[in-house]
Design a protein around this motif. Structure first.
Motif, PDB file in Angstrom:
ATOM      1  N   SER A  75      84.020  58.056  68.217  1.00 43.34           N
ATOM      2  CA  SER A  75      82.609  58.183  68.573  1.00 43.34           C
ATOM      3  C   SER A  75      81.761  57.190  67.805  1.00 43.34           C
ATOM      4  CB  SER A  75      82.126  59.607  68.329  1.00 43.34           C
ATOM      5  OG  SER A  75      82.715  60.152  67.181  1.00 43.34           O
ATOM      6  N   GLU A  76      82.195  56.786  66.638  1.00 41.06           N
ATOM      7  CA  GLU A  76      81.380  55.908  65.804  1.00 41.06           C
ATOM      8  C   GLU A  76      82.011  54.534  65.666  1.00 41.06           C
ATOM      9  OE1 GLU A  76      78.523  56.546  63.756  1.00 41.06           O
ATOM     10  OE2 GLU A  76      78.231  58.422  64.821  1.00 41.06           O
ATOM     11  N   GLY A  77      83.196  54.317  66.252  1.00 44.25           N
ATOM     12  CA  GLY A  77      83.941  53.096  65.966  1.00 44.25           C
ATOM     13  C   GLY A  77      84.537  53.234  64.571  1.00 44.25           C
ATOM     14  N   TYR A 123      78.266  62.265  72.717  1.00 49.24           N
ATOM     15  CA  TYR A 123      77.910  63.450  73.516  1.00 49.24           C
ATOM     16  C   TYR A 123      76.424  63.764  73.424  1.00 49.24           C
ATOM     17  CZ  TYR A 123      82.909  64.162  73.905  1.00 49.24           C
ATOM     18  OH  TYR A 123      84.230  63.991  74.175  1.00 49.24           O
ATOM     19  N   LYS A 124      75.906  63.734  72.200  1.00 44.45           N
ATOM     20  CA  LYS A 124      74.497  64.137  72.087  1.00 44.45           C
ATOM     21  C   LYS A 124      73.599  63.163  72.839  1.00 44.45           C
ATOM     22  CE  LYS A 124      73.496  62.315  67.404  1.00 44.45           C
ATOM     23  NZ  LYS A 124      72.780  62.559  66.163  1.00 44.45           N
ATOM     24  N   GLU A 125      73.969  61.879  72.839  1.00 44.97           N
ATOM     25  CA  GLU A 125      73.173  60.906  73.611  1.00 44.97           C
ATOM     26  C   GLU A 125      73.253  61.216  75.104  1.00 44.97           C
ATOM     27  OE1 GLU A 125      73.020  56.733  72.742  1.00 44.97           O
ATOM     28  OE2 GLU A 125      74.114  57.041  70.873  1.00 44.97           O
ATOM     29  N   HIS A 128      81.220  63.181  48.955  1.00 47.35           N
ATOM     30  CA  HIS A 128      82.037  62.945  50.151  1.00 47.35           C
ATOM     31  C   HIS A 128      83.079  64.038  50.340  1.00 47.35           C
ATOM     32  CE1 HIS A 128      80.619  58.738  49.661  1.00 47.35           C
ATOM     33  NE2 HIS A 128      80.640  58.782  50.982  1.00 47.35           N
ATOM     34  N   LEU A 129      83.203  64.496  51.564  1.00 50.32           N
ATOM     35  CA  LEU A 129      84.285  65.405  51.939  1.00 50.32           C
ATOM     36  C   LEU A 129      84.948  64.812  53.170  1.00 50.32           C
ATOM     37  CD1 LEU A 129      82.394  68.806  51.601  1.00 50.32           C
ATOM     38  CD2 LEU A 129      84.093  67.881  50.028  1.00 50.32           C
ATOM     39  N   THR A 130      86.168  65.229  53.445  1.00 48.47           N
ATOM     40  CA  THR A 130      86.812  64.742  54.673  1.00 48.47           C
ATOM     41  C   THR A 130      86.390  65.605  55.865  1.00 48.47           C
ATOM     42  OG1 THR A 130      88.715  66.051  54.024  1.00 48.47           O
ATOM     43  CG2 THR A 130      88.814  63.693  53.577  1.00 48.47           C
ATOM     44  N   ASP A 145      75.738  69.696  53.804  1.00 46.05           N
ATOM     45  CA  ASP A 145      76.295  69.975  52.477  1.00 46.05           C
ATOM     46  C   ASP A 145      75.495  69.232  51.406  1.00 46.05           C
ATOM     47  OD1 ASP A 145      78.306  71.276  54.004  1.00 46.05           O
ATOM     48  OD2 ASP A 145      79.205  69.309  54.328  1.00 46.05           O
ATOM     49  N   ARG A 146      75.109  68.004  51.729  1.00 47.65           N
ATOM     50  CA  ARG A 146      74.293  67.234  50.773  1.00 47.65           C
ATOM     51  C   ARG A 146      72.909  67.847  50.633  1.00 47.65           C
ATOM     52  NH1 ARG A 146      75.863  60.889  51.910  1.00 47.65           N
ATOM     53  NH2 ARG A 146      78.109  61.160  51.622  1.00 47.65           N
ATOM     54  N   LEU A 147      72.349  68.320  51.740  1.00 45.24           N
ATOM     55  CA  LEU A 147      71.028  68.970  51.651  1.00 45.24           C
ATOM     56  C   LEU A 147      71.114  70.208  50.756  1.00 45.24           C
ATOM     57  CD1 LEU A 147      68.048  69.062  52.665  1.00 45.24           C
ATOM     58  CD2 LEU A 147      68.846  70.601  54.473  1.00 45.24           C
TER      59      LEU A 147
HETATM   60  P1  AMO Z   1      76.239  58.992  59.171  1.00 41.96           P
HETATM   61  O1  AMO Z   1      77.619  58.450  59.245  1.00 41.96           O
HETATM   62  O2  AMO Z   1      75.276  58.284  58.253  1.00 41.96           O
HETATM   63  O3  AMO Z   1      75.536  58.951  60.596  1.00 41.96           O
HETATM   64  O4  AMO Z   1      76.308  60.533  58.792  1.00 41.96           O
HETATM   65  C1  AMO Z   1      75.123  61.311  58.766  1.00 41.96           C
HETATM   66  C2  AMO Z   1      75.024  62.095  57.463  1.00 41.96           C
HETATM   67  O5  AMO Z   1      76.172  62.941  57.313  1.00 41.96           O
HETATM   68  C3  AMO Z   1      76.503  63.073  55.959  1.00 41.96           C
HETATM   69  N1  AMO Z   1      77.883  62.588  55.733  1.00 41.96           N
HETATM   70  C4  AMO Z   1      78.749  63.147  54.866  1.00 41.96           C
HETATM   71  N2  AMO Z   1      78.652  64.197  54.047  1.00 41.96           N
HETATM   72  C5  AMO Z   1      79.718  64.525  53.279  1.00 41.96           C
HETATM   73  N3  AMO Z   1      80.895  63.861  53.321  1.00 41.96           N
HETATM   74  C6  AMO Z   1      81.056  62.794  54.136  1.00 41.96           C
HETATM   75  N4  AMO Z   1      82.221  62.149  54.177  1.00 41.96           N
HETATM   76  C7  AMO Z   1      79.960  62.400  54.962  1.00 41.96           C
HETATM   77  N5  AMO Z   1      79.760  61.417  55.879  1.00 41.96           N
HETATM   78  C8  AMO Z   1      78.507  61.561  56.322  1.00 41.96           C
HETATM   79  C9  AMO Z   1      75.533  62.214  55.176  1.00 41.96           C
HETATM   80  C10 AMO Z   1      75.039  61.241  56.209  1.00 41.96           C
HETATM   81  O6  AMO Z   1      73.760  60.754  55.926  1.00 41.96           O
HETATM   82  N6  AMO Z   1      75.955  59.328  64.182  1.00 41.96           N
HETATM   83  C11 AMO Z   1      75.198  59.039  62.974  1.00 41.96           C
HETATM   84  C12 AMO Z   1      73.914  59.845  62.904  1.00 41.96           C
HETATM   85  C13 AMO Z   1      72.916  59.477  63.976  1.00 41.96           C
HETATM   86  O7  AMO Z   1      72.551  58.278  64.042  1.00 41.96           O
HETATM   87  O8  AMO Z   1      72.460  60.356  64.686  1.00 41.96           O
HETATM   88  C14 AMO Z   1      76.081  59.374  61.771  1.00 41.96           C
HETATM   89  O9  AMO Z   1      77.097  60.019  61.844  1.00 41.96           O
HETATM   90  O10 AMO Z   1      74.475  63.047  54.707  1.00 41.96           O
END
Ligand code: AMO
Length: 428
Positions: A166-168, A191-193, A219-221, A401-403
């Motif tokens: 979805s993101e490349g 999908y959301k688009e 970061h989490l997986t 999770d970050r929020l």
């Molecule tokens: P992005 O890849 O920046 O954007 O992800 C959006 C937000 O998701 C959180 N995030 C993560 N949190 C924990 N562990 C990770 N490995 C991880 N990766 C991402 C971050 C990040 O800012 N499709 C775009 C969004 C969009 O444009 O609508 C996207 O996925 O808080």
């Protein structure tokens, strides 16, 4: 076996003095004093003192902490310092015995390290600090759903098993799907688009998967993302929505999670809006003044964001990123096509969200895919939908999770996720 309760412990009050009640929960403490014994009993709402007399006294033999019991008794005034009233009981039902010793001390008197706690996560939730994090998380989710629903967003669920990226990019987990190759979704982006065609404004709160061997506290997986997408909105409009969502989370939990704030020793404050909006160009200039020399087009690395975060310790947006740093679906600016209608939401050094206006012209989208070295053939289903009346649209993804980590002032996201997954941790 009868195990029903008449009351939650936290719902008892002194107006019930003299009344018979049946409560149930987990034993936190047992003190035997000859003709009396005291139990401290906890359920999800609170803790009560139980005074055992008569026949019940003999039942405490072999009863370990964290065993599950049901207590029938009458509410009476208490002389104890910590309790206004207590339950006097002549009969308890032992429902489940807990083993001894337990792998961690769930009361938190003995501190356990995070790995031991995560290995016994279900038990860790009996620690009031841990439980408070997840009670807060529930209220955060409620507030987000409320704000988005009130703003005409419809909650959706999109697939997490997908046939193409979805993101490349390379950070996909792949799995065998019968005789085909499949992947775990990195985001609901495509999908959301597509859904803006029929539903205009959508949101989704779900788990996403990134095969990145990052060993950081952020970061989490497998992480939870709140995603929105909205037809007829530009990037500044969805930034306003994001600001509202975040400010409402703080306002709502400040008001409705008083006990949790006390237990976690935090004071939630509503951030002032609007958040500062810095252009990427301005950020490069600012960092230059701090002795970090960057060219337009350079990505902002962790060390750069840490420096920036010292100047901007709260919420702020970085807007108008160079097109070359943004994914294929992001729209260019009208007045400078090297820049994009995009943003990241930061809290100090921490990236919380990214988003922007999307390309809605299928020809442009196809050529952007090619420019980024992606194969349009992999995106045929997605590209087709752009011929069916794709509206101009914008959206974002917010890392829940970050929020939570910002809200609770707990740096490690593993603390605010029930069963975190990282490159090393796959169980429990
Ligand atoms: P992005 O890849 O920046 O954007 O992800 C959006 C937000 O998701 C959180 N995030 C993560 N949190 C924990 N562990 C990770 N490995 C991880 N990766 C991402 C971050 C990040 O800012 N499709 C775009 C969004 C969009 O444009 O609508 C996207 O996925 O808080």
């Amino acid at each position: 076996m009868d195990f029903k309760r008449t009351h939650y412990i936290g719902h008892l009050d002194s107006s019930m003095i003299g009344k018979q009640v049946v409560v149930g929960g987990w034993i936190e403490d047992i003190r035997e004093l000859g003709k009396l014994a005291f139990l401290t009993l906890r359920d999800v709402t609170g803790v009560a003192q139980i005074v055992l007399v008569g026949e019940a006294l003999s039942q405490t033999k072999g009863l370990n902490r964290q065993s599950v019991v049901r207590v029938t008794g009458s509410v009476q005034e208490s002389k104890a310092r910590d309790f206004a009233f207590e339950i006097k009981s002549e009969k308890i039902d032992i429902l489940t015995l807990a083993v001894h010793p337990l792998p961690i001390d769930p009361i938190g008197r003995l501190e356990s390290n995070i790995d031991n706690r995560l290995n016994a996560r279900a038990l860790d939730l009996r620690n009031q600090k841990t439980a408070s994090i997840f009670k807060l998380r529930h209220h955060v989710l409620y507030s987000i759903r409320k704000t988005l629903t009130e703003n005409n967003f419809i909650e959706v669920n999109t697939p997490k098993i997908i046939g193409s990226a979805s993101e490349g990019g390379a950070n996909l987990f792949s799995l065998k799907y019968f005789d085909k190759q499949a992947y775990l979704a990195q985001s609901p982006q495509l999908y959301k688009e597509q859904l803006t065609i029929g539903l205009e404004r959508v949101f989704e709160i779900a788990s996403y998967y990134r095969a990145e061997k990052s060993h950081t506290v952020r970061h989490l997986t497998e992480f939870t993302s709140v995603d929105i997408e909205a037809a007829f909105m530009d990037y500044t409009d969805v930034m306003d929505v994001l600001e509202l969502v975040v400010a409402n989370v703080f306002e709502y939990t400040k008001k409705n999670c008083v006990t949790e704030q006390k237990i976690l020793d935090i004071e939630i404050k509503k951030p002032s809006v609007p958040f500062e909006r810095l252009t990427y160009k301005k950020v490069i200039e600012e960092l230059g003044r701090d002795g970090i020399k960057l060219e337009i087009g350079d990505d902002l690395l962790d060390s750069h964001l840490r420096t920036l975060g010292e100047r901007h310790p709260s919420f702020y947006f970085i807007i108008d990123w160079p097109m070359m740093l943004k994914p294929f679906y992001i729209h260019e600016k009208d007045d400078d096509t090297t820049l994009s209608r995009s943003f990241d939401l930061q809290y100090g050094y921490l990236e919380l969200s990214s988003g922007g206006a999307r390309l809605h012209d299928p020809k442009k989208l196809r050529s952007r895919l090619e420019d980024q070295g992606l194969d349009p053939a992999q995106f045929v289903d997605h590209l087709r939908s752009f011929d069916w009346g794709m509206p101009p649209h914008s959206g974002w993804g917010l890392g829940l999770d970050r929020l939570m980590s910002v809200l609770t002032k707990i740096d490690n996201v593993r603390e605010v996720v029930l069963y975190p997954r990282d490159p090393e941790r796959l169980s429990p």
